[in-house]
Design an enzyme around this catalytic site. Structure first.
Site, PDB file in Angstrom:
ATOM      1  N   ASP A  36       0.850  -1.173   0.000  1.00 30.51           N
ATOM      2  CA  ASP A  36       0.000   0.000   0.000  1.00 30.51           C
ATOM      3  C   ASP A  36       0.895   1.235   0.000  1.00 30.51           C
ATOM      4  OD1 ASP A  36      -2.536   1.465   0.436  1.00 30.51           O
ATOM      5  OD2 ASP A  36      -3.217  -0.446   1.262  1.00 30.51           O
ATOM      6  N   ASP A  84      -3.201   4.520  -2.346  1.00 26.35           N
ATOM      7  CA  ASP A  84      -4.304   5.031  -1.550  1.00 26.35           C
ATOM      8  C   ASP A  84      -4.796   6.385  -2.087  1.00 26.35           C
ATOM      9  OD1 ASP A  84      -5.696   4.485   1.061  1.00 26.35           O
ATOM     10  OD2 ASP A  84      -4.935   6.476   1.513  1.00 26.35           O
ATOM     11  N   GLU A  95      -6.317   3.582  -6.043  1.00 32.73           N
ATOM     12  CA  GLU A  95      -7.642   3.734  -5.442  1.00 32.73           C
ATOM     13  C   GLU A  95      -8.130   5.108  -5.867  1.00 32.73           C
ATOM     14  OE1 GLU A  95      -9.944   3.734  -1.153  1.00 32.73           O
ATOM     15  OE2 GLU A  95      -8.081   4.792  -1.446  1.00 32.73           O
ATOM     16  N   HIS A 132     -11.065  -3.678   2.818  1.00 31.87           N
ATOM     17  CA  HIS A 132     -11.048  -3.322   4.241  1.00 31.87           C
ATOM     18  C   HIS A 132     -11.905  -2.093   4.561  1.00 31.87           C
ATOM     19  CE1 HIS A 132      -8.305  -0.635   2.330  1.00 31.87           C
ATOM     20  NE2 HIS A 132      -8.236   0.103   3.422  1.00 31.87           N
ATOM     21  N   ASP A 133     -12.413  -1.403   3.537  1.00 36.23           N
ATOM     22  CA  ASP A 133     -13.267  -0.231   3.766  1.00 36.23           C
ATOM     23  C   ASP A 133     -14.741  -0.535   3.544  1.00 36.23           C
ATOM     24  OD1 ASP A 133     -11.101   1.490   4.236  1.00 36.23           O
ATOM     25  OD2 ASP A 133     -10.858   1.875   2.088  1.00 36.23           O
TER      26      ASP A 133
HETATM   27  C1  GLC Z   1      -8.349   4.871   1.704  1.00 37.20           C
HETATM   28  C2  GLC Z   1      -8.115   3.644   2.543  1.00 37.20           C
HETATM   29  C3  GLC Z   1      -8.817   3.829   3.841  1.00 37.20           C
HETATM   30  C4  GLC Z   1      -8.237   5.024   4.543  1.00 37.20           C
HETATM   31  C5  GLC Z   1      -8.260   6.265   3.640  1.00 37.20           C
HETATM   32  C6  GLC Z   1      -7.346   7.317   4.167  1.00 37.20           C
HETATM   33  O1  GLC Z   1      -9.666   5.048   1.362  1.00 37.20           O
HETATM   34  O2  GLC Z   1      -8.505   2.495   1.857  1.00 37.20           O
HETATM   35  O3  GLC Z   1      -8.760   2.693   4.663  1.00 37.20           O
HETATM   36  O4  GLC Z   1      -8.946   5.298   5.705  1.00 37.20           O
HETATM   37  O5  GLC Z   1      -7.824   5.982   2.347  1.00 37.20           O
HETATM   38  O6  GLC Z   1      -6.012   6.926   4.024  1.00 37.20           O
END
Ligand code: GLC
Ligand code: CA
Length: 556
Positions: A98, A200, A255, A328-329
């Protein structure tokens, strides 16, 4: 279409905190992961993506990084990391890390310096602004509730944080920030031998000049509409590609909150020299309402099919899709898109897996998805650890917008901790995850739903996923075939075809528990069943598609 290993791969996401604890402190760790590599090898996945394992004060479970080149103490040491990656490579798998560089932790030395005074050499590493009439510089909201601005007394100015106030946003306009990030990335590739990055919220790194107020739409409340796909994001990624990514044989996935199909063709376009693929959010936004995800709305199948199909057909030949239903979100995909009742859990999890894995793109399996793990029956807010859920619970209930009871219900349906309960390895205490006290509660259904039981049962979801993954490796049409949706308005069935040269595949999935009749299209007469989640050895003419049944037919 040009072949590539990352197009043919299946990725398994590990949330290290909840995967396997090796030393009894209740927190998953790197040695725990290393001890379970054979399990992943047996499943057949090619790539492991680890949620962040860097040094972090854990305001957002590692997504707030205070040292990008050190391992979080709770997770182990750099020697543990070296052993883990060696074990991954020895088994012919790859490791994707990540990369969290939209923001750092407020405890990162850059920010510690930056907040000291306006003349500090690190001042411009972050985004500082004067207040407006004693209030925040603009109307942007943080994704984790409240304003996106935090007042800082030392210099009487505000800093921007799109996430928690312990996650200040980096200033990508500053070329020194970019140089530091790129050299850190090069270190992980060249010195540590990693095989890729999951980036991320990478769509948020370029902010609009002047940071203008945004429209007060729900998306704007979460800072997305104002910040996603900013004017320099593609320039920054092309620079990253040139300085880092192009030098190694990597897999990269961004992401990309707020990304549209048109934008995705730029981020992940075959000739754009940016990323291999992005995660879009359209299908996981279909059950949202006026308070974002905090509702009990279900995903409407017809809309789901439309979103998935638009991405399938519009990226075909131009860019590459990533395929996911959980991470995980997100809540557990089985509970959200399917049916986690004891009666249908197994058959429905297999159906969802089939529907996703037969599409064009790179599939992602989130830990426990291959076991059919379900949402968690959180009874009280004190059991919840996720700051997103906790903040929203207080903010929305205190504003009188949603009652506390309803918020608990929405958290059980949508909260991020549903995916973060410990991995269920066996039916011993704490599901075999730890000998200590787990940092978050174990789902009480672990006695029935666990890896040991799944491995022992040849009809388990695990073995079905193993088959789905193996099929992809031996069947190029699954990776490269063109996609077409049939029956777009059907309210129970998701039916699509794939085609590659002379070959054609038909995928039929019943998203409901009611059996439905379906007439197999003429061109599939004589087709063979490639995989199915019921005992069925043929499908021709008019068939009755059973509860949550999935059938894949192959016509050579
Ligand atoms: C992304 C991650 C998440 C995190 C956010 C801030 O969306 O997947 O888990 O809280 O970024 O880093
Ligand atoms: Ca541990």
């Amino acid at each position: 279409m040009e072949r590539a290993w990352w197009k043919e791969a299946v990725v398994y996401q590990i949330y290290p905190r909840s995967f396997m604890d090796s030393n009894g402190d209740g927190i998953g760790d790197l040695n725990g992961i290393t001890s379970r590599l054979d399990y992943l090898k047996e499943l057949g996945v090619d790539v492991i993506w680890l949620s962040p394992i860097y040094q972090s004060p854990n305001d957002d479970n590692g997504y707030d990084i205070s040292d990008y080149q050190a391992i979080m103490q709770e997770f182990g040491t750099m020697e543990d990391f070296d052993r883990m990656i060696e074990g991954i490579h020895q088994r012919g798998m790859k490791l994707v890390m990540d990369l969290v560089v939209n923001h750092t932790s407020d405890e990162h030395p850059w920010f510690v310096e930056s907040r000291k005074d306006k003349e500090n050499p690190y001042r411009d590493f972050y985004i500082w602004r004067e207040g407006k009439d004693g209030k925040a510089p603009n109307n942007w909201g943080s994704y984790f509730s409240g304003s996106a601005w935090q007042y800082d007394e030392a210099t009487d100015m505000y800093y921007l944080h799109l996430f928690s106030k312990k996650q200040p946003d980096l200033n990508w306009e500053n070329s020194k920030v970019r140089e530091n990030v790129f050299s850190m990335m090069n270190w992980w590739c060249a010195e540590k031998g990693i095989d890729g990055f999951r980036m991320d919220v990478i769509s948020l790194i370029s902010k609009r000049p002047g940071l203008p107020d945004g429209p007060k739409t729900p998306e704007a409340l979460y800072g997305y509409a104002d910040c996603a796909n900013g004017p320099r994001v593609h320039e920054f990624l092309k620079e990253m590609n040139q300085e880092v990514l192009s030098k190694y044989d990597l897999m990269t996935v961004g992401e990309a909150a707020g990304v549209t199909i048109e934008e995705a063709k730029r981020y992940a376009g075959f000739n754009e020299n940016e990323l291999n693929m992005v995660f879009h959010f359209e299908h996981v936004g279909l059950d949202g309402g006026k308070h974002g995800k905090w509702t009990d709305k279900r995903v409407p199948l017809v809309e789901f099919k439309k979103v998935m199909s638009d991405w399938q057909t519009e990226l075909d030949g131009k860019a590459w899709n990533s395929l996911y239903l959980s991470n995980h979100d997100q809540p557990r995909s089985l509970s959200r898109f399917g049916d986690d009742s004891p009666q249908y859990r197994v058959v429905c999890a297999k159906m969802l897996g089939t529907c996703l894995h037969m599409m064009q793109g790179t599939p992602y399996v989130y830990q426990g998805e291959e076991l059919g793990m379900t949402n968690m029956p959180f009874a009280d807010i004190s059991e919840v650890k996720d700051l997103d859920s906790i903040n929203a619970y207080h903010e929305l209930s205190e504003a009188g917008l949603i009652s506390k009871e309803d918020m608990m219900c929405f958290i059980r349906l949508k909260g991020r901790d549903n995916a973060r309960t410990p991995m269920q390895w066996d039916d011993s205490e704490n599901a075999g995850f730890t000998t200590g006290t787990p940092w978050i509660g174990v789902n009480p259904n672990y006695k029935e739903i666990n890896a040991k039981a799944a491995l022992a049962d040849e009809n388990s979801i695990f073995h079905y996923y193993r088959k789905l993954i193996a099929l992809r490796k031996e069947t190029p049409i699954i990776v490269y075939g063109h996609y077409a949706l049939l029956e777009p308005d059907h309210e129970s069935l998701y039916v699509y075809t794939r085609s590659l040269e002379e070959q054609k595949m038909l995928v039929i999935c019943n998203f409901t528990k009611e059996p439905v009749d379906y007439v197999i299209p003429e061109e599939f007469s004589g087709a063979k069943i490639l995989i199915t989640n019921y005992d069925r050895d043929e499908a021709k003419g008019t068939i009755e598609v059973k509860a949550y049944e999935a059938i894949v037919l192959m016509k050579e």
